[in-house]
Design a protein around this motif. Structure first.
Motif, PDB file in Angstrom:
ATOM      1  N   TYR A 154      12.870  36.285  12.148  1.00 29.00           N
ATOM      2  CA  TYR A 154      11.617  36.539  11.419  1.00 29.00           C
ATOM      3  C   TYR A 154      11.354  35.461  10.385  1.00 29.00           C
ATOM      4  CZ  TYR A 154       8.235  38.217   8.099  1.00 29.00           C
ATOM      5  OH  TYR A 154       7.150  38.281   7.265  1.00 29.00           O
ATOM      6  N   PHE A 155      12.349  35.155   9.571  1.00 31.61           N
ATOM      7  CA  PHE A 155      12.114  34.247   8.459  1.00 31.61           C
ATOM      8  C   PHE A 155      11.797  32.821   8.921  1.00 31.61           C
ATOM      9  CE2 PHE A 155      14.391  37.680   6.299  1.00 31.61           C
ATOM     10  CZ  PHE A 155      13.495  37.911   5.266  1.00 31.61           C
ATOM     11  N   GLU A 156      12.226  32.470  10.129  1.00 31.92           N
ATOM     12  CA  GLU A 156      11.866  31.157  10.660  1.00 31.92           C
ATOM     13  C   GLU A 156      10.362  31.034  10.877  1.00 31.92           C
ATOM     14  OE1 GLU A 156      14.262  30.922  14.114  1.00 31.92           O
ATOM     15  OE2 GLU A 156      16.099  30.382  13.012  1.00 31.92           O
ATOM     16  N   THR A 157       9.658  32.166  10.994  1.00 38.76           N
ATOM     17  CA  THR A 157       8.207  32.125  11.191  1.00 38.76           C
ATOM     18  C   THR A 157       7.448  31.898   9.889  1.00 38.76           C
ATOM     19  OG1 THR A 157       7.880  34.524  10.884  1.00 38.76           O
ATOM     20  CG2 THR A 157       8.502  33.769  13.088  1.00 38.76           C
ATOM     21  N   ILE A 158       8.144  32.022   8.766  1.00 38.30           N
ATOM     22  CA  ILE A 158       7.480  31.879   7.468  1.00 38.30           C
ATOM     23  C   ILE A 158       7.167  30.427   7.152  1.00 38.30           C
ATOM     24  CG2 ILE A 158       7.818  32.118   4.970  1.00 38.30           C
ATOM     25  CD1 ILE A 158       9.246  34.688   5.441  1.00 38.30           C
TER      26      ILE A 158
ATOM     27  N   VAL B 120      15.652  29.755   4.833  1.00 33.34           N
ATOM     28  CA  VAL B 120      14.504  29.055   5.419  1.00 33.34           C
ATOM     29  C   VAL B 120      13.645  28.339   4.379  1.00 33.34           C
ATOM     30  CG1 VAL B 120      12.393  29.333   6.778  1.00 33.34           C
ATOM     31  CG2 VAL B 120      14.424  30.677   7.339  1.00 33.34           C
ATOM     32  N   VAL B 121      13.223  29.070   3.363  1.00 34.03           N
ATOM     33  CA  VAL B 121      12.268  28.531   2.388  1.00 34.03           C
ATOM     34  C   VAL B 121      12.983  27.967   1.164  1.00 34.03           C
ATOM     35  CG1 VAL B 121      10.246  29.037   0.978  1.00 34.03           C
ATOM     36  CG2 VAL B 121      10.555  30.197   3.170  1.00 34.03           C
ATOM     37  N   GLY B 122      13.898  28.750   0.599  1.00 33.19           N
ATOM     38  CA  GLY B 122      14.653  28.300  -0.569  1.00 33.19           C
ATOM     39  C   GLY B 122      13.984  28.584  -1.898  1.00 33.19           C
ATOM     40  N   HIS B 123      12.808  29.223  -1.872  1.00 29.22           N
ATOM     41  CA  HIS B 123      12.114  29.534  -3.130  1.00 29.22           C
ATOM     42  C   HIS B 123      11.330  30.829  -2.958  1.00 29.22           C
ATOM     43  CE1 HIS B 123       8.691  29.531  -5.953  1.00 29.22           C
ATOM     44  NE2 HIS B 123       9.571  29.012  -6.784  1.00 29.22           N
TER      45      HIS B 123
ATOM     46  N   THR C  50      14.567  29.372  -7.438  1.00 27.31           N
ATOM     47  CA  THR C  50      14.888  28.336  -6.468  1.00 27.31           C
ATOM     48  C   THR C  50      16.312  28.569  -6.017  1.00 27.31           C
ATOM     49  OG1 THR C  50      13.385  26.748  -7.524  1.00 27.31           O
ATOM     50  CG2 THR C  50      15.077  25.864  -6.044  1.00 27.31           C
ATOM     51  N   LEU C  51      16.462  28.896  -4.742  1.00 29.99           N
ATOM     52  CA  LEU C  51      17.773  29.190  -4.176  1.00 29.99           C
ATOM     53  C   LEU C  51      18.339  27.924  -3.549  1.00 29.99           C
ATOM     54  CD1 LEU C  51      16.509  32.414  -2.430  1.00 29.99           C
ATOM     55  CD2 LEU C  51      17.939  32.372  -4.464  1.00 29.99           C
ATOM     56  N   ASP C  52      19.654  27.917  -3.404  1.00 29.85           N
ATOM     57  CA  ASP C  52      20.307  26.772  -2.741  1.00 29.85           C
ATOM     58  C   ASP C  52      19.954  26.824  -1.273  1.00 29.85           C
ATOM     59  OD1 ASP C  52      21.465  25.984  -5.133  1.00 29.85           O
ATOM     60  OD2 ASP C  52      23.183  27.326  -4.830  1.00 29.85           O
ATOM     61  N   HIS C  53      19.038  25.955  -0.863  1.00 27.90           N
ATOM     62  CA  HIS C  53      18.514  25.975   0.505  1.00 27.90           C
ATOM     63  C   HIS C  53      19.594  25.497   1.475  1.00 27.90           C
ATOM     64  CE1 HIS C  53      15.668  25.975   3.691  1.00 27.90           C
ATOM     65  NE2 HIS C  53      15.534  24.680   3.770  1.00 27.90           N
ATOM     66  N   GLU C  54      19.815  26.268   2.552  1.00 31.54           N
ATOM     67  CA  GLU C  54      20.849  25.908   3.532  1.00 31.54           C
ATOM     68  C   GLU C  54      20.314  24.887   4.526  1.00 31.54           C
ATOM     69  OE1 GLU C  54      22.052  29.601   5.233  1.00 31.54           O
ATOM     70  OE2 GLU C  54      23.244  30.198   3.503  1.00 31.54           O
TER      71      GLU C  54
END
Length: 300
Positions: free
Chosen positions: A73-77, A104-107, A296-300
């Motif tokens: 799901y989150f890949e569609t964002i 996916v987004v990181g924020h 702001t999250l640590d984006h993977e």
């Protein structure tokens, strides 16, 4: 991990840019109605979210996903601007949404509204004057996939409870899990949302401390201060040695729950204890302060 916070007495006091997607729960009180109305005016689309702790599925709009498949799901964002309405969502929903957004987004932005008052238990006895009716049915403590450790006596597990008014949730944690009282600590929301409210939490939890023989530390952080709670958790985490593990139990205020969720998704060796309460309708009345948290999250 960066957290920028702002607050205001009214929604017009907040500075923000409109969002593409707003994730919301059900409006059960004045705060929920106000929050969803605000996001309806400032989001392109609202999506209702609900977590089923029995099936371990997260319903996002019309479709349900097992937790392991949430990435689909989150890949569609993509890079859409997202806001999580944490007043109406439970802790588990906030945790899983933030976890998916991180990958996916990181924020993300989180909205939270304080109540002006809580619904007291309908009683006239002096002993129960600090009892509140906040939760209806409360299932047992069930693991949240990706955030569940195995409590056992072979490893030293440090448990920190984010306390609120419902001490019975702490009682049930000890009944249903192998928690060692000597390794258990409590975090109280001080200062409280409103001066004097901290006495409700003290009065309701002192019995649990005594009856359960809790011997760990007592911590304090502002009831509406997500950053302060995060700092306390970080201090506890950094004090652990290699034989110890940290378990967090967010049974208190929502800002403490948000801090718990942010910390857990950034520290995969931290586990969550949560009992998935069903919130009562009209559990609070009127609206106090509005809070926006840009994370702001640590984006993977």
């Amino acid at each position: 991990m960066l957290i920028f916070t702002q607050e205001g007495d009214f929604s017009k006091d907040l500075r923000f840019t409109e969002w593409d997607i707003g994730f919301v729960g059900s409006a059960l009180d004045d705060r929920g109605e106000g929050a969803i109305d605000f996001l309806r005016d400032n989001c392109e689309k609202l999506i209702e979210v609900n977590y089923d702790p029995v099936e371990m599925e997260l319903a996002i709009g019309e479709k349900s996903y097992i937790v392991d498949d949430l990435d689909t799901y989150f890949e569609t964002i993509g890079n859409k601007r997202v806001v999580i309405e944490s007043t109406t969502l439970n802790f588990s929903e906030i945790l899983l949404l933030l976890s998916g957004i991180k990958s996916v987004v990181g924020h993300a932005t989180l909205l939270y509204i304080e109540p002006k008052s809580y619904e007291r238990k309908r009683t006239v006895t002096f002993v129960e004057k600090r009892q509140f009716e906040l939760s209806g049915e409360t299932p047992v403590y069930k693991p949240i996939p990706g955030f569940a450790g195995l409590l056992n006596e072979d490893i030293v597990q440090k448990v920190v409870f984010m306390t609120g008014y419902e001490s019975e949730r702490i009682d049930r944690a000890f009944e249903e899990n192998s928690i060692v009282p000597q390794n258990s600590s409590l975090l109280f929301g001080v200062p409280a949302f409103k001066a004097g409210w901290e006495m409700n939490a003290f009065a309701n939890n002192v019995r649990a401390i005594k009856d359960l023989s809790i011997e760990g530390e007592i911590y304090f952080a502002g009831a509406n201060n997500t950053c302060a709670v995060y700092d306390v958790i970080d201090t506890v985490y950094n004090s652990l040695d290699e034989t110890e593990e940290l378990y967090l139990a967010p049974v208190g205020t929502k800002p403490a729950g948000i801090a718990t969720a942010i910390f857990a998704i950034g520290h995969p060796d931290v586990s969550i204890l949560y009992d998935h309460p069903v919130k009562k309708e009209k559990r609070t009345s009127e609206i106090a302060k509005w809070h926006l948290l840009d994370i702001t999250l640590d984006h993977e």
